[in-house]
Design an enzyme around this catalytic site. Structure first.
Site, mmCIF file in Angstrom:
data_model
loop_
_atom_site.group_PDB
_atom_site.id
_atom_site.type_symbol
_atom_site.label_atom_id
_atom_site.label_comp_id
_atom_site.label_asym_id
_atom_site.label_seq_id
_atom_site.Cartn_x
_atom_site.Cartn_y
_atom_site.Cartn_z
ATOM 1 N N LYS B 107 0.936 -1.115 -0.041
ATOM 2 C CA LYS B 107 -0.187 0.084 -0.259
ATOM 3 C C LYS B 107 0.928 1.223 0.050
ATOM 4 C CE LYS B 107 -2.684 2.936 2.943
ATOM 5 N NZ LYS B 107 -3.438 3.280 3.994
ATOM 6 N N THR B 217 -8.884 3.482 11.749
ATOM 7 C CA THR B 217 -9.231 4.283 13.130
ATOM 8 C C THR B 217 -10.906 3.965 13.204
ATOM 9 O OG1 THR B 217 -7.758 5.565 12.434
ATOM 10 C CG2 THR B 217 -9.087 6.206 14.386
#
Lengths: 66, 265
Positions: B107, B217
């Protein structure tokens, strides 16, 4: 001679190898990766890789992240 | 193919099929046990992590993340978080590939600003080009800019991942039309990466036609991360089905659901 390991200066004998460093860091068998002066040192080559004075060594592992 | 069959198609990234369209991070959890439980509850098959200096001489007994999130069980996706230059990102990817015995799916994120964590697109393009030339399969974090998304696809990125909102903000999909444009124009998988706050945000992203969502998150900072992971799994599935089911048109005024004929009053 002096090498820099993860940003910290370290005094090591001449001919000190990547394998010896991994041993001294108690990281044998752990999933780590190493680069010296921004070049990867493959795991398979640790025993044959001897550091030179002034080498900047990074030893990294996986941590939590997104 | 029926709409129902389309909705249950796997996500294919760089030739590998995944049943789950939810990708999760491993940051910000209270401990390794919570990390493991949340990932299991999310049903994710692709899991991100960061690469950092080994803690020399500190907590040698603490389990390594890769012992908890095993490469045998999950597709591990190293990130380049905290990289502000293409050079640092490429270095990080090379270390990650060595760490994972040659696994080359990464990524890529190159950040441009500490306050927003918005991507530095110029550096992202430079890094993507270099990584692809070096054989990496690049899933790339980017802005919700269609032109850049197309450029990243043309370069050979295996997935394009526009932000829904700033990383860790939980603001949800701020520019649904931009995400929609990208989904419509690209052939590689488009995953919303960053900004999702709760289950409805995930459903909205999937209803726009995204191929998947990457989040960290929203799960880790929930009051009960394991329960939120489960909610996100359902939201991603629900949003995907709703996208293929095709929502009803919006109308300004009411339209009775019960027949008007046959009333006895």
């Amino acid at each position: 001679m002096e090498i820099i390991v993860n940003g910290q200066s370290q005094e090591v004998p001449e001919g000190y190898t990547a394998e010896q460093l991994v041993n001294s860091l108690e990281l044998v068998g752990k999933r780590i990766a190493m680069e010296v002066n921004e070049e990867i040192v493959p795991k398979s080559g640790y025993s044959a890789y001897a550091f030179m004075a002034g080498d900047r060594v990074e030893v990294v592992h996986a941590v939590g992240g997104g | 193919m029926s709409q129902s069959a389309k909705a249950s198609q796997p996500l294919v990234v760089a030739g590998t099929s995944y049943q789950s369209r939810l990708l999760v991070g491993t940051g910000k959890y209270k401990d390794m046990n919570e990390t493991r439980q949340a990932i299991e509850a999310s049903g994710a098959e692709i899991v991100t992590f960061a690469v950092r200096r080994s803690n020399i001489g500190q907590n040698p007994d603490e389990p390594n993340l890769l012992e908890v999130v095993s490469p045998d069980k999950y597709t591990l996706l190293p990130n380049t978080a905290a990289c502000y230059t293409a050079q640092d990102a490429v270095r990080t990817c090379k270390l990650a590939r060595e760490l994972l015995d040659g696994h080359d799916l990464v990524k890529l994120e190159v950040l441009g600003d500490e306050k927003t964590l918005f991507p530095d697109i110029k550096q992202t393009l430079i890094a993507a080009e270099e990584l692809i030339a070096d054989g990496f399969k690049v899933m790339v974090y980017t802005s919700d800019d269609l032109i850049i998304a197309k450029e990243l696809e043309a370069m050979g990125c295996v997935a394009v991942m526009p932000l829904a909102a700033p990383i860790g903000s939980g603001l949800g999909v701020r520019n649904p039309y931009n995400i929609r444009f990208i989904v419509e124009e690209l052939n590689v998988p488009v995953l919303v990466d960053a900004g999702v706050g709760t289950a409805s945000d995930a459903a909205i992203a999937m209803e726009l036609g995204c191929d998947g969502i990457l989040m960290n998150t929203a799960i880790a900072a929930a009051q009960d991360p394991v329960l939120m992971a489960s909610a996100m799994k359902k939201a991603v599935e629900a949003g995907r089905e709703a996208f293929f089911a095709g929502r009803m048109p919006k109308k300004q005024y009411a339209s009775a659901s019960s027949p008007l004929d046959g009333t006895f009053f």
